[in-house]
Design a protein around this motif. Sequence first.
Motif, PDB file in Angstrom:
ATOM      1  N   TYR A  21       0.834  -1.213   0.000  1.00 58.74           N
ATOM      2  CA  TYR A  21       0.000   0.000   0.000  1.00 58.74           C
ATOM      3  C   TYR A  21       0.864   1.258   0.000  1.00 58.74           C
ATOM      4  O   TYR A  21       1.744   1.441   0.853  1.00 58.74           O
ATOM      5  CB  TYR A  21      -0.907  -0.009   1.228  1.00 58.74           C
ATOM      6  N   ASP A  22       0.601   2.120  -0.986  1.00 59.50           N
ATOM      7  CA  ASP A  22       1.259   3.420  -1.078  1.00 59.50           C
ATOM      8  C   ASP A  22       0.363   4.457  -0.408  1.00 59.50           C
ATOM      9  O   ASP A  22      -0.633   4.904  -0.986  1.00 59.50           O
ATOM     10  CB  ASP A  22       1.488   3.768  -2.559  1.00 59.50           C
ATOM     11  N   ARG A  23       0.731   4.814   0.807  1.00 56.89           N
ATOM     12  CA  ARG A  23      -0.132   5.718   1.578  1.00 56.89           C
ATOM     13  C   ARG A  23      -0.162   7.118   0.974  1.00 56.89           C
ATOM     14  O   ARG A  23      -1.134   7.869   1.165  1.00 56.89           O
ATOM     15  CB  ARG A  23       0.337   5.786   3.034  1.00 56.89           C
ATOM     16  N   GLN A  24       0.882   7.513   0.253  1.00 54.00           N
ATOM     17  CA  GLN A  24       0.921   8.854  -0.333  1.00 54.00           C
ATOM     18  C   GLN A  24      -0.085   9.004  -1.475  1.00 54.00           C
ATOM     19  O   GLN A  24      -0.727  10.040  -1.619  1.00 54.00           O
ATOM     20  CB  GLN A  24       2.340   9.163  -0.828  1.00 54.00           C
ATOM     21  N   GLN A  25      -0.218   7.979  -2.293  1.00 53.58           N
ATOM     22  CA  GLN A  25      -1.176   8.024  -3.398  1.00 53.58           C
ATOM     23  C   GLN A  25      -2.490   7.322  -3.055  1.00 53.58           C
ATOM     24  O   GLN A  25      -3.419   7.323  -3.868  1.00 53.58           O
ATOM     25  CB  GLN A  25      -0.567   7.362  -4.647  1.00 53.58           C
TER      26      GLN A  25
END
Length: 901
Positions: free
Chosen positions: A668-672
């Motif tokens: 999981y890419d929390r920024q996107q």
Amino acid sequence: MKEFAVLLRIPQSGFRFLNFFLLLLITAILCIFSSPAFAIFSDISLNIPQAQIQNSSASYESLVEQGKAFYEAGLFTEALQVLSQASVGFYNTGDKLNQAIALSNLALIHQQLGEHRQAELAITQSLDLLNNLNSSKDRDAIIAQALDIQGKLQLAIGQTEIALSTWQKAADIYEQIGDRATLTRNRINSAQAMQALGLYRQAQKTLTDVQQTLTTLPDSSLKVAGLHSLGNVLRVIGDFNGSRTVLEQSLTLAIAIQSPTAIGDTFLNLGNTAFAQGKTQHQVGNTDLAQKEFEAALKFYQQAPINSAATTHIQAQLNQLSLLLEFFSQKQAENTFKQALPLSDQILTEINKLVPSRNSVYARIQLASILMGLTQKTSTPIFSNLNIAQLLSTAIQQAQNLKDQQAQSYALGTLGRLYEKNNQLADALELTQKALFIAQSIDASDILYQWQWQQGRLLKQQGDINAALKAYNTAYKTLESLRGDLVATNLDVQFSFRESVEPIYRELVELQLRTENIQGNLQTNQYNLKQARKVVESLQLAELNNFFRSPCLEPIVEIDKVVEQDKKAAVIYSVILPDRFDVILTLPNQQLQHYTTNIPQEKVESTVTSLRKSLTDVAGTYEVKQQSQKVYDWLIRPAEAELLKSGITTLVFVLDGELRNIPMGVLYDRQQDKYLIEKYVIALTPGLQLFNPQPLQKLQLNILTAGVGEERSIEGQKFSALKNVAQELKEIQTEIPRSEELLNQQFLDSNLQKELLATPFSIIHLATHGEFSSDPERTFLLTWDKLLKVKQFDSLLRIGDRSKSGNIELLVLSACKTAVGDRRAALGLAGIAVRAGARSTLASLWSVDDQWAAKLMSEFYRNLNTGSSKAQALQRAQLTVFAKEKSPYFWAPYVLVGNWL
């Protein structure tokens, strides 16, 4: 420490060099004492027919008997001397038959001494003499025995196929002369060679035939020996239950014929099987089952009678002592010490009574190694380091007197390990180099790599990184030259792979990446990164060969040629080291990139374990994001900019350790606020060299579908109904009309075999329960009436024309799962993927609601049939499910292994 260094100094008469591994030595010595091949061939080669020596002089007859006695006592140099004299005597009297027998036995002794060339020369001379004699039943029997010995020599140097052919020639002779008992021993050896070649079905059939034959033989010590050998071979190939059953039959028979020697040998072998099974359970994290097996092993060892052979009784005691290492924990420290001290004293007393021989030398080495291990575990040494050094000094002196170079190398190496342990690095290095020289002189690669590794460790500790890197590279090359032969024939390597082989690869990669970080020269850095990538690939291969317990896998293509196949694909290698997490990034037509995150291995593993647990919880989406974003930051975040700049659309992962047990799409890419599957097409491979990516053939796809939808109880396991299997297979057939179906009662391995022989299917889809495990005996697929183990499945897919198996574009395993609590369970998935003969394998890492599985599979085939690559078809199918059900439990478990195009 200076006073200790003086006390431990070894006299100038010659003891200064070598390394060792505690676990490697313990079981390697165990193999020497109880190896099935050793027992079989000692009977065959030195049981000289009395009728053949009656016409010779009494002195030559006496020499033959002396040689047999020396051999059985482990006095190989003495046996070599007297049998050489006998051979010359038979030559002088023109007795060619007995000369041939003596030469055959000399070949066996030369092999025991590590003198392979002399062994080959002696057995060739023996066979030449025999083939020039007139045919007779006695001559034919001796030719067959000589061929058996020749096969053993060939197997020892890695000529497995030639050995198998040689043993078949001997078997044909035994058949002709009606020698069923000796034929049985011959077939056991052949089965072991078949197993080493990956011919599991043939090996299993041969062993089944052997078992049936043994039941028809009269009760005798020969039958007991046959059962011993069979039980040991079954242990080697991982059939622990079969091994225990056969050995229990052997025990019953040994008691019936009242043979203390046979009883002792059987209890020892029963203990060895339980010990090996316990190690296997311990490796996969089944602590309770491992403890149970260790306790069973301990009871078996304790029951070996005192009046059995002295070496057997001592070996049983040594194995009891080594089990204390396995039992040890902080809570048990005091109890361990109380048990180990009197047992150690007792063993030393028994060893001191032995006549100097290889057996006595190895017993001393094993005792010293165990004591070193126990000393590291407890603050109160059981024996002082000086006492351990004296024990090893005696072993070295005895080996020198016996002119037994292999034993001398082991003893010197173990002493070097003791010096290393006490930080006497200069002395340890000197000992290691001498041991290494001896191993080189007798061409003993299975010993050599250990000392090369030890040399590397010592040089690293001395701060000489470049020299250490060179030593590690040499050890790695030696292992590569051995390939799977070491894994297939060395019982110890199978069950202590993580302690005795895997660290060499990991420590070499650590040095290569460290050198890349500090040297700064671009050309040198790229070379080190390429070498590190190559070593990671080799480790993946070695792990799979160890999984199958055979040298069944070889690289088929160069890494860089694979990378050139897809200009939009990046390959990401993960390397988990004790104090950091490394990533090697391979981009098309670019320099290799290297990223490091300083984080302890324990933190990585605990995070992955928590993530794996959350993934199987339908309501665990929040926890999944919390854990998987950490893995994203270690594995993907450092490379994000390069991936974007290079226009990468596909990520191919070569994963390390427990990372294999989680799907990469869930990172999981929390920024996107996106999962990785939303950003990239994803595929896995256990190693680029094992697959040659090719675009899906532009041909009309045909598919064989099979599944079990009803509730089943097989081999004590209950499997729930998969209510949507029939619907899943029906929807697949809608997408790919050219299909055959085996549903429920029709899904038998015999029917599967029949279909595969009749038609070269491009896709095989199996919707059934299954489990992936790091134990091949626990990796299976459910058919209607049995659990199809990975080795049987592998053989089944390859049973027809091999050119047909090459046409399998895709193997799909729906509704399977990785074994709960098994840290290396994905080895089972990788094993199936590599050995199936399919270019790609699509599987699920946990069992999911089969209604959603049916929908995802239908969508996958729809995309595949409209021109998508396999990896693209999977991504689109997962995103279709994701759009309707956000929980990763439903869409995340599916992974594509192998060819992603």
